[in-house]
Design a protein around this motif. Structure first.
Motif, PDB file in Angstrom:
ATOM      1  N   TYR A  74     -10.244   1.949   1.684  1.00 23.05           N
ATOM      2  CA  TYR A  74     -10.808   1.603   2.991  1.00 23.05           C
ATOM      3  C   TYR A  74      -9.667   1.309   3.967  1.00 23.05           C
ATOM      4  O   TYR A  74      -9.697   0.337   4.706  1.00 23.05           O
ATOM      5  CB  TYR A  74     -11.710   0.365   2.883  1.00 23.05           C
ATOM      6  N   GLU A  75      -8.653   2.172   3.960  1.00 21.97           N
ATOM      7  CA  GLU A  75      -7.476   1.916   4.782  1.00 21.97           C
ATOM      8  C   GLU A  75      -7.830   1.726   6.255  1.00 21.97           C
ATOM      9  O   GLU A  75      -7.242   0.891   6.947  1.00 21.97           O
ATOM     10  CB  GLU A  75      -6.466   3.061   4.639  1.00 21.97           C
ATOM     11  N   ASP A  76      -8.802   2.497   6.734  1.00 17.02           N
ATOM     12  CA  ASP A  76      -9.184   2.406   8.142  1.00 17.02           C
ATOM     13  C   ASP A  76      -9.832   1.067   8.465  1.00 17.02           C
ATOM     14  O   ASP A  76      -9.867   0.647   9.623  1.00 17.02           O
ATOM     15  CB  ASP A  76     -10.150   3.545   8.502  1.00 17.02           C
ATOM     16  N   TRP A  77     -10.380   0.416   7.443  1.00 18.20           N
ATOM     17  CA  TRP A  77     -11.065  -0.859   7.645  1.00 18.20           C
ATOM     18  C   TRP A  77     -10.144  -2.061   7.464  1.00 18.20           C
ATOM     19  O   TRP A  77     -10.519  -3.178   7.786  1.00 18.20           O
ATOM     20  CB  TRP A  77     -12.217  -0.997   6.651  1.00 18.20           C
ATOM     21  N   MET A  78      -8.948  -1.846   6.934  1.00 21.30           N
ATOM     22  CA  MET A  78      -8.137  -2.956   6.461  1.00 21.30           C
ATOM     23  C   MET A  78      -7.793  -3.957   7.564  1.00 21.30           C
ATOM     24  O   MET A  78      -7.821  -5.172   7.339  1.00 21.30           O
ATOM     25  CB  MET A  78      -6.860  -2.438   5.801  1.00 21.30           C
ATOM     26  N   PHE A 116     -14.768  -6.200  -0.320  1.00 25.20           N
ATOM     27  CA  PHE A 116     -14.379  -4.933   0.305  1.00 25.20           C
ATOM     28  C   PHE A 116     -12.869  -4.719   0.224  1.00 25.20           C
ATOM     29  O   PHE A 116     -12.398  -3.596   0.011  1.00 25.20           O
ATOM     30  CB  PHE A 116     -14.838  -4.890   1.762  1.00 25.20           C
ATOM     31  N   VAL A 117     -12.103  -5.794   0.402  1.00 27.56           N
ATOM     32  CA  VAL A 117     -10.643  -5.681   0.317  1.00 27.56           C
ATOM     33  C   VAL A 117     -10.221  -5.272  -1.087  1.00 27.56           C
ATOM     34  O   VAL A 117      -9.385  -4.378  -1.276  1.00 27.56           O
ATOM     35  CB  VAL A 117      -9.976  -7.019   0.716  1.00 27.56           C
ATOM     36  N   VAL A 171      -1.169  -7.568  -0.717  1.00 31.96           N
ATOM     37  CA  VAL A 171      -1.236  -8.945  -0.209  1.00 31.96           C
ATOM     38  C   VAL A 171      -2.678  -9.294   0.153  1.00 31.96           C
ATOM     39  O   VAL A 171      -3.172 -10.374  -0.168  1.00 31.96           O
ATOM     40  CB  VAL A 171      -0.317  -9.112   1.021  1.00 31.96           C
ATOM     41  N   ALA A 172      -3.356  -8.359   0.806  1.00 32.16           N
ATOM     42  CA  ALA A 172      -4.753  -8.582   1.180  1.00 32.16           C
ATOM     43  C   ALA A 172      -5.635  -8.713  -0.057  1.00 32.16           C
ATOM     44  O   ALA A 172      -6.535  -9.553  -0.110  1.00 32.16           O
ATOM     45  CB  ALA A 172      -5.243  -7.438   2.064  1.00 32.16           C
ATOM     46  N   VAL A 173      -5.369  -7.885  -1.069  1.00 35.17           N
ATOM     47  CA  VAL A 173      -6.152  -7.941  -2.308  1.00 35.17           C
ATOM     48  C   VAL A 173      -5.945  -9.276  -3.013  1.00 35.17           C
ATOM     49  O   VAL A 173      -6.905  -9.909  -3.483  1.00 35.17           O
ATOM     50  CB  VAL A 173      -5.772  -6.774  -3.243  1.00 35.17           C
ATOM     51  N   LEU A 174      -4.695  -9.737  -3.091  1.00 29.86           N
ATOM     52  CA  LEU A 174      -4.407 -11.035  -3.704  1.00 29.86           C
ATOM     53  C   LEU A 174      -5.119 -12.156  -2.947  1.00 29.86           C
ATOM     54  O   LEU A 174      -5.667 -13.081  -3.552  1.00 29.86           O
ATOM     55  CB  LEU A 174      -2.898 -11.281  -3.719  1.00 29.86           C
TER      56      LEU A 174
END
Length: 203
Positions: A99-103, A90-91, A174-177
Motif C-alpha cells: 500500500y505504498e500509495d497509502w503510506m 493496514f500498515v 519503521v511504520a510497521v514496527l
C-alpha cells in the motif's frame, strides 16, 4: 420474545449484524464491479463502523456499579483505538499487499490518533472522579497492581515509542514496527480498562 432496546448489548448485536450485512453487500458489489450506489453504501457503512467501535463504551456505562466506566471520555477512547488499530493493520499488511500509495496517509493518521489517544488517557486518569471507587481504579492503574503494564506497555510501547518512530524515522519498516507497538499497547490497555474496575469490591 422481543429485544430489550434499552440494553446496549441488544443494540450492539444489531449494529454488528447490520455492519456485517453492509460489508457483505459492498464486497459483492466490488466483486461484480457494480458502481451504482457505492458511495452512499460506503457512507452508511462508515456510520455503522463508528457505532460498532464505540457501543462497548455505552454497554460498560450500563454497569452502574463500576464507576470508572461512567467516564464521558470512554466513547472517544474506543473510537480512537479503533482508528489506531485499523491504521496499524493496514500498515502491517502493506508488507504483503503493498500500500505504498497509502503510506503517507496512514502514517499521518496514526500520528494524529496517537496524539489524541495520549490526550484521552491523560483526561481519563486526571479528571476529578466523583466516587471513591473510581479513584481507587485510577490509583490501581497508575500506582498499583497495573502500574508496570500501564506505564511500560500502554504509555511507552503503545504510544511514546511508535509516535517517536513515526515523527523521527522514515521507511516502511519503521511504520510497521510502530503498528506492532500500537497493537500491543491497545491489547494491554483494554485488558487494564476491563479488569481494573472489576477488582474494586461492590460492597
Amino acid at each position: 420474545m422481543r429485544p430489550q432496546w434499552n440494553s446496549w448489548l441488544v443494540k450492539g448485536g444489531y449494529t454488528l449484524t447490520v455492519f456485517g450485512l453492509l460489508v457483505t453487500i459492498w464486497g459483492a458489489m466490488t466483486f461484480f464491479e457494480i458502481k451504482t450506489g457505492e458511495t452512499v453504501l460506503l457512507w452508511i457503512t462508515a456510520v455503522f463502523a463508528i457505532l460498532l467501535a464505540i457501543y462497548t463504551a455505552f454497554l460498560f456505562a450500563q454497569a452502574k456499579g463500576r464507576d470508572f466506566w461512567q467516564s464521558p471520555t470512554l466513547p472517544l477512547h474506543m473510537l480512537v483505538h479503533s482508528v489506531m488499530a485499523g491504521t496499524a493493520i493496514f500498515v502491517i499488511a502493506s508488507l504483503v499487499f503493498g500500500y505504498e500509495d497509502w503510506m503517507v496517509m496512514l502514517r499521518n493518521t496514526m500520528i494524529i490518533a496517537l496524539v489524541v489517544n495520549l490526550f484521552t488517557l491523560v483526561t481519563e486518569l486526571t479528571i476529578t472522579h466523583p466516587t471513591t471507587s473510581a479513584k481507587m481504579v485510577v490509583k490501581m492503574i497508575t500506582k498499583g497492581r497495573y502500574k508496570n503494564l500501564f506505564w511500560g506497555v500502554t504509555v511507552l510501547v503503545g504510544n511514546i515509542i511508535p509516535l517517536a518512530l513515526l515523527l523521527l524515522g522514515a521507511g516502511e519498516l519503521v511504520a510497521v514496527l510502530s503498528g506492532v507497538c500500537v497493537l500491543a499497547g491497545i491489547l494491554i490497555t483494554e485488558k487494564i480498562w476491563v479488569e481494573a474496575p472489576q477488582r474494586v469490591p461492590l460492597a
